[in-house]
Write an enzyme that holds these catalytic residues in place. Structure first.
Site, PDB file in Angstrom:
ATOM      1  N   LEU A 179      44.402 -17.653   1.805  1.00  0.00           N
ATOM      2  CA  LEU A 179      44.956 -18.931   2.291  1.00  0.00           C
ATOM      3  C   LEU A 179      44.052 -19.613   3.304  1.00  0.00           C
ATOM      4  CD1 LEU A 179      48.737 -17.999   2.715  1.00  0.00           C
ATOM      5  CD2 LEU A 179      47.719 -19.441   0.957  1.00  0.00           C
ATOM      6  N   ASP A 193      25.991 -17.716   6.923  1.00  0.00           N
ATOM      7  CA  ASP A 193      25.965 -16.323   7.371  1.00  0.00           C
ATOM      8  C   ASP A 193      24.922 -15.556   6.563  1.00  0.00           C
ATOM      9  OD1 ASP A 193      27.183 -14.799   5.022  1.00  0.00           O
ATOM     10  OD2 ASP A 193      28.804 -16.225   5.409  1.00  0.00           O
ATOM     11  N   LEU A 228      40.721 -20.267   3.366  1.00  0.00           N
ATOM     12  CA  LEU A 228      39.828 -21.274   2.781  1.00  0.00           C
ATOM     13  C   LEU A 228      40.615 -22.392   2.123  1.00  0.00           C
ATOM     14  CD1 LEU A 228      36.988 -19.050   1.263  1.00  0.00           C
ATOM     15  CD2 LEU A 228      37.060 -20.237   3.460  1.00  0.00           C
ATOM     16  N   ASN A 237      35.699 -16.306   8.817  1.00  0.00           N
ATOM     17  CA  ASN A 237      35.324 -15.717   7.537  1.00  0.00           C
ATOM     18  C   ASN A 237      33.838 -15.354   7.541  1.00  0.00           C
ATOM     19  OD1 ASN A 237      36.537 -15.196   4.791  1.00  0.00           O
ATOM     20  ND2 ASN A 237      34.756 -16.417   4.184  1.00  0.00           N
ATOM     21  N   ARG A 261      33.159 -12.355   9.823  1.00  0.00           N
ATOM     22  CA  ARG A 261      33.677 -11.118   9.235  1.00  0.00           C
ATOM     23  C   ARG A 261      32.681 -10.513   8.254  1.00  0.00           C
ATOM     24  NH1 ARG A 261      39.097 -12.000   6.231  1.00  0.00           N
ATOM     25  NH2 ARG A 261      39.794 -12.249   8.390  1.00  0.00           N
ATOM     26  N   TYR A 262      32.031 -11.382   7.428  1.00  0.00           N
ATOM     27  CA  TYR A 262      31.160 -10.858   6.381  1.00  0.00           C
ATOM     28  C   TYR A 262      29.680 -10.873   6.766  1.00  0.00           C
ATOM     29  CZ  TYR A 262      35.216 -11.063   3.333  1.00  0.00           C
ATOM     30  OH  TYR A 262      36.445 -10.856   2.785  1.00  0.00           O
ATOM     31  N   HIS A 307      60.127 -21.256   6.188  1.00  0.00           N
ATOM     32  CA  HIS A 307      61.019 -21.262   7.354  1.00  0.00           C
ATOM     33  C   HIS A 307      62.215 -20.340   7.133  1.00  0.00           C
ATOM     34  CE1 HIS A 307      59.407 -24.078  10.248  1.00  0.00           C
ATOM     35  NE2 HIS A 307      59.093 -24.928   9.277  1.00  0.00           N
ATOM     36  N   ARG A 354      61.640 -16.646   7.566  1.00  0.00           N
ATOM     37  CA  ARG A 354      61.469 -16.153   8.938  1.00  0.00           C
ATOM     38  C   ARG A 354      62.774 -15.590   9.507  1.00  0.00           C
ATOM     39  NH1 ARG A 354      57.384 -19.931  12.526  1.00  0.00           N
ATOM     40  NH2 ARG A 354      55.482 -18.892  11.824  1.00  0.00           N
TER      41      ARG A 354
END
Length: 456
Positions: free
Chosen positions: A421, A387, A423, A361, A364-365, A250, A253
């Site tokens: 981050l 996949d 997964l 994910n 993407r692969y 926080h 930011r």
């Protein structure tokens, strides 16, 4: 937390328990011969003594009845109540004068009476023998024994005396029951402690040993108190760590917002260069990473969330629509096989975020297609995302990919691998549901991520 000291410890309990158990068994077994001895040497009742005395007086007054032909008739008569009585006359050499074949029971009783050294009675299986009553005739010693053909139930302990193998078996079973009771008394709190430890190891930081176990005045109670103290410390440390990450994210930011504002002002002044574009790109990346860190902290702290009984297909509908659209944009096919009747208690936001990260994910692969499917077995829901991409060549990466900031060697570039981050967020969300997540390579190629969730 201070641990109270008490002499009521495990050593004393084990010592007293096994000592009392063995002592009780030995006492019960050792008591049987004593009970038999007391039964064998029961005192001669007055009415039986009077009966023998009366018979002896008749012999003293009329010695001729001792002649063999008269003795046989004289030794049999009936009591006043009609019970037949048999009298045996024995000389000083222990010869029975009025029968040629004395029974084994009579011989045994004569030995018992001789060992007792006094007149006794003894109940055999179907007859009662009593005596001796000693007297003299013409200066010679004699003794009288009596027999009543009565069928009295023998005392209960004679059953165990006559059946030694059965008695030994009962003693072993009784010893096992007593030791089992002691083991249960000691094992029950240990099982409670193990259950709490397993729950804590699986991520349930609120797990504590029950109060009854913690209040025991022995080492198990002390261990339970120490465990609860440790669990409190672990929960405080983990929550403090997650809050620290959330607070830092926080706080980051604020300067990030100022940086992006400065970039916007620079562009308005016509200072749009390659360097400012690079700064803006890195600022965007940093903002996305901070957002994911906040999401990871929120999932692990499970803030402001409660479980709801929902249909899985309905809870994931928006995520599946977005994934299908994203797959079409990349010319890939998404197969969805989810039973619409499946219902289970879930945290809606964490679970949908976990599935969203896994689907993105996989898309993407993937080379050409991705499959998401469900099945139910043993009160558990199994959700698989498969996949047809290259998979993860290094087997060690299959378990490590769910750790924060970990990326396989094949995904080290930020453009394709992110920050490691996504997964980790998925693993934290599944752990919050007391479920499991694991990854396996498919044959000949591809990756399968399996989520297992309890249905209750």
């Amino acid at each position: 937390m201070p641990i109270r000291k008490s002499p009521n410890n495990i050593f004393v309990k084990l010592l007293l328990g096994f000592w009392l158990c063995s002592s009780l068994i030995i006492a019960l077994i050792g008591l049987l011969p004593l009970l038999q001895q007391n039964h064998d040497q029961s005192a001669l009742p007055p009415h039986l003594e009077r009966l023998l005395s009366k018979f002896a007086q008749r012999i003293i007054e009329s010695p001729q009845v001792m002649q063999p032909e008269r003795m046989k008739r004289f030794s049999r008569f009936k009591e006043s109540n009609g019970r037949p009585v048999r009298i045996y006359l024995v000389d000083e050499n222990a010869n029975v004068l009025n029968t040629h074949k004395p029974s084994r029971a009579l011989r045994r009783f004569m030995l018992l009476a001789d060992e007792a050294g006094k007149p006794i009675k003894h109940q055999f299986r179907d007859e009662l023998l009593f005596g001796p009553y000693e007297f003299q005739v013409e200066g010679k010693p004699y003794a009288l024994y009596g027999r009543l053909p009565e069928h009295h139930p023998r005392p209960w302990f004679f059953f165990f005396i006559d059946n030694k193998l059965l008695t030994l078996s009962i003693a072993i079973v009784l010893s096992g029951l007593l030791c089992g009771l002691l083991a249960w008394h000691l094992g029950k709190p240990l099982r409670s402690l193990k259950s709490s430890a397993d729950a804590l190891a699986n991520g349930d930081l609120s797990s504590r040993v029950d109060t009854a176990t913690a209040k025991r005045n022995d080492e198990i109670g002390q261990l339970a108190q120490a465990f609860n103290g440790m669990a409190d410390s672990v929960e405080d440390m983990v929550n403090s760590q997650q809050r620290l990450i959330s607070d830092i994210s926080h706080e980051l930011r604020t300067p990030l917002t100022r940086l992006k504002l400065s970039l916007a002002l620079s562009r308005k002044k016509g200072q749009d260069t390659q360097e400012t574009e690079r700064i803006e790109y890195e600022a965007d990346q940093l903002e996305q990473m901070i957002a994911e860190l906040l999401e990871l902290s929120r999932v692990k702290l499970n803030a402001n969330e409660s479980k709801h009984q929902l249909e899985l297909a309905e809870a994931l509908s928006q995520v599946l629509d977005d994934a299908d659209f994203e797959a079409q944009q990349q010319n890939k096919l998404l197969h969805i096989d989810i039973d619409e009747s499946i219902q289970l208690p879930i945290y809606p936001r964490p679970l949908t975020r976990a599935v969203e990260n896994l689907l993105r994910n996989a898309i993407r692969y993937a080379t050409s297609q991705v499959t998401i499917q469900t099945s139910i077995s043993a009160q558990q829901l199994k959700l698989e995302i498969i996949d047809d991409g290259p998979g993860i060549p290094d087997a060690a990466d299959l378990e490590a990919i769910f750790k924060p900031f970990y990326r396989p060697q094949s995904a080290r570039d930020r453009e394709s691998g992110g920050w490691g981050l996504g997964l980790a967020i998925a693993e934290a969300a599944i752990s919050a549901h007391q479920g499991k997540i694991e990854a396996d390579n498919c044959q000949p190629h591809g990756l399968k991520v399996t989520i297992t969730l309890p249905l209750q």
